[in-house]
Scaffold this active site. Structure first.
Site, PDB file in Angstrom:
ATOM      1  N   HIS A  12      79.423  -0.199   0.133  1.00  0.00           N
ATOM      2  CA  HIS A  12      78.700  -0.184   1.412  1.00  0.00           C
ATOM      3  C   HIS A  12      77.199  -0.322   1.169  1.00  0.00           C
ATOM      4  CE1 HIS A  12      78.677   1.233   5.798  1.00  0.00           C
ATOM      5  NE2 HIS A  12      77.422   0.967   5.492  1.00  0.00           N
ATOM      6  N   HIS A  14      73.794  -2.720   2.581  1.00  0.00           N
ATOM      7  CA  HIS A  14      73.218  -3.757   3.458  1.00  0.00           C
ATOM      8  C   HIS A  14      72.093  -4.501   2.741  1.00  0.00           C
ATOM      9  CE1 HIS A  14      75.154  -2.350   7.262  1.00  0.00           C
ATOM     10  NE2 HIS A  14      75.221  -1.230   6.578  1.00  0.00           N
ATOM     11  N   ASP A  16      69.823  -6.454   4.000  1.00  0.00           N
ATOM     12  CA  ASP A  16      68.546  -6.395   4.714  1.00  0.00           C
ATOM     13  C   ASP A  16      67.901  -5.008   4.684  1.00  0.00           C
ATOM     14  OD1 ASP A  16      71.074  -6.498   6.321  1.00  0.00           O
ATOM     15  OD2 ASP A  16      69.814  -5.510   7.792  1.00  0.00           O
ATOM     16  N   HIS A 189      81.936   0.153  10.821  1.00  0.00           N
ATOM     17  CA  HIS A 189      81.090   1.356  10.880  1.00  0.00           C
ATOM     18  C   HIS A 189      81.593   2.288  11.981  1.00  0.00           C
ATOM     19  CE1 HIS A 189      78.192  -0.817   8.463  1.00  0.00           C
ATOM     20  NE2 HIS A 189      77.378   0.224   8.451  1.00  0.00           N
ATOM     21  N   GLU A 192      79.951   8.215  12.445  1.00  0.00           N
ATOM     22  CA  GLU A 192      78.617   8.508  11.944  1.00  0.00           C
ATOM     23  C   GLU A 192      77.807   9.088  13.106  1.00  0.00           C
ATOM     24  OE1 GLU A 192      76.444   4.949  11.031  1.00  0.00           O
ATOM     25  OE2 GLU A 192      74.951   5.969   9.810  1.00  0.00           O
ATOM     26  N   ASP A 270      74.136   2.650   1.243  1.00  0.00           N
ATOM     27  CA  ASP A 270      73.950   2.087   2.587  1.00  0.00           C
ATOM     28  C   ASP A 270      72.807   1.076   2.541  1.00  0.00           C
ATOM     29  OD1 ASP A 270      74.551   1.651   5.199  1.00  0.00           O
ATOM     30  OD2 ASP A 270      73.900   3.596   5.961  1.00  0.00           O
TER      31      ASP A 270
HETATM   32 ZN   LIG Z   1      75.911   0.794   6.949  1.00  0.00          ZN
END
Ligand SMILES: [Zn+2]
Length: 325
Positions: A12, A14, A16, A189, A192, A270
């Site tokens: 997991h 990202h 960006d 996702h 959370e 993340d």
């Molecule tokens: Zn995420």
């Protein structure tokens, strides 16, 4: 235990949200350390997931050309190498990178090529997950999942839905149906910003084999057992969960209880920039707060391999790397 030396799998992550200061300086010369910290790193304790997500906007503006996308992808590989990651799944939403005239297909092609280059250069094995976003329309979601299908056979191996979990799922049901019909691996996702009901909603409507975060499933033990029984993997990102306000500190994170329950889970950053954390540091925090040792990390990495979206041949190589260590 030498944490930096441990081989690691990261599912997991990202693209960006992981721009280092070095690559930002290269793409936007003159950026000071202070500006970088203000614009690319989210506060340690955000008021909400929404505030956290705001910090994900700045990097997108310097990921709009071929050169920029290549640079940030290769930059991430260097970070993965430093953490001794042996396999990573890197995710991003291609439709966010069309401001300078690239087509979505071109964007994916560029990141796919840069990923192959990064693998070759660093020896870190990696694949790509394409994300739709909660606020996207049904058409945008469909366009994204069709890109995954279009790029079958490349480094692109899966589909995800990210962004603000409090928004409805309706626009995306069709895309996940399409994924199922075409045998596309999915994660989503959830669990959370919202609790167990959100995880149930995702399971019932998107049918993913993994859930991004999903940590709040612990608030409903029946659900946690259900996840275990269905072998649904949880991609846990401890520091990120503290930033978005689920827990006050990593010490209060419930990852250890989920682990003790026997659920399949992995440890992830993340976003390395937005959360200002490396995977080595995440491991160190778990060691410090929950006394996680080599066998814990080996177990979660084993779970991660089983849940990975790559082919069996790649998984065999990863299993060997993990047990040889
Ligand atoms: Zn995420």
């Amino acid at each position: 235990m030498n944490i930096p030396n441990l081989p690691k799998i990261e599912l997991h992550l990202h693209l960006d949200c992981s721009l280092s200061y070095e690559v930002v300086k290269k793409l936007r010369p003159g950026t000071t350390r202070e500006e970088y910290e203000r614009d690319f790193i989210a506060p340690e304790n955000c008021a909400s997931l929404e505030e956290y997500l705001k910090c994900a906007q700045e990097p997108i503006s310097i990921m709009q050309t071929k050169e920029q996308l290549e640079a940030v992808t290769l930059d991430l590989f260097e970070q993965l190498k430093t953490d001794n990651v042996i396999y990573a799944e890197i995710r991003f939403a291609p439709l966010q990178h069309l401001n300078e005239g690239l087509s979505a297909e071109e964007v994916v092609k560029i990141v796919d090529k840069a990923t192959s280059k990064g693998i070759e250069k660093t020896g870190v094995e990696a694949r790509i997950i394409l994300c739709t976003l909660r606020h996207f329309s049904e058409e945008e979601s469909m366009e994204t999942v069709k890109l995954v299908e279009h790029f079958k056979g490349t480094n692109v191996v899966g589909f995800d839905i990210a962004a603000d979990e409090t928004l409805p799922i309706d626009n995306h049901i069709k895309a996940f149906e399409y994924a199922r019909e075409h045998g596309i691996h999915c994660t989503a996702h959830g669990g959370e910003a919202r609790g167990p009901e959100s995880v149930r909603e995702i399971m019932g409507n998107f049918h993913p084999s993994r859930i991004g975060h999903g940590v709040r499933s612990i608030e409903d033990l029946k659900l946690l057992d259900d996840l275990k029984e269905k072998n649904i993997h949880l991609e846990v990102c401890p520091s990120s969960n503290v930033q978005t306000g689920i827990y006050d500190s990593v010490a209060q994170h419930r990852i250890n209880e989920i682990y003790e329950n026997g659920n399949s889970l992995s440890v992830n950053t993340d976003g390395r920039a937005i959360s200002n954390v490396s995977l080595n540091e995440e491991y160190q925090k778990l060691n410090r707060h929950f006394d996680w040792q080599k066998e814990h990390f080996r177990q979660v990495n084993k779970f991660a391999i089983e849940a990975a979206f790559c082919d069996e041949k790649t998984k065999d190589l990863l299993r060997k790397k993990l047990t040889d260590h």
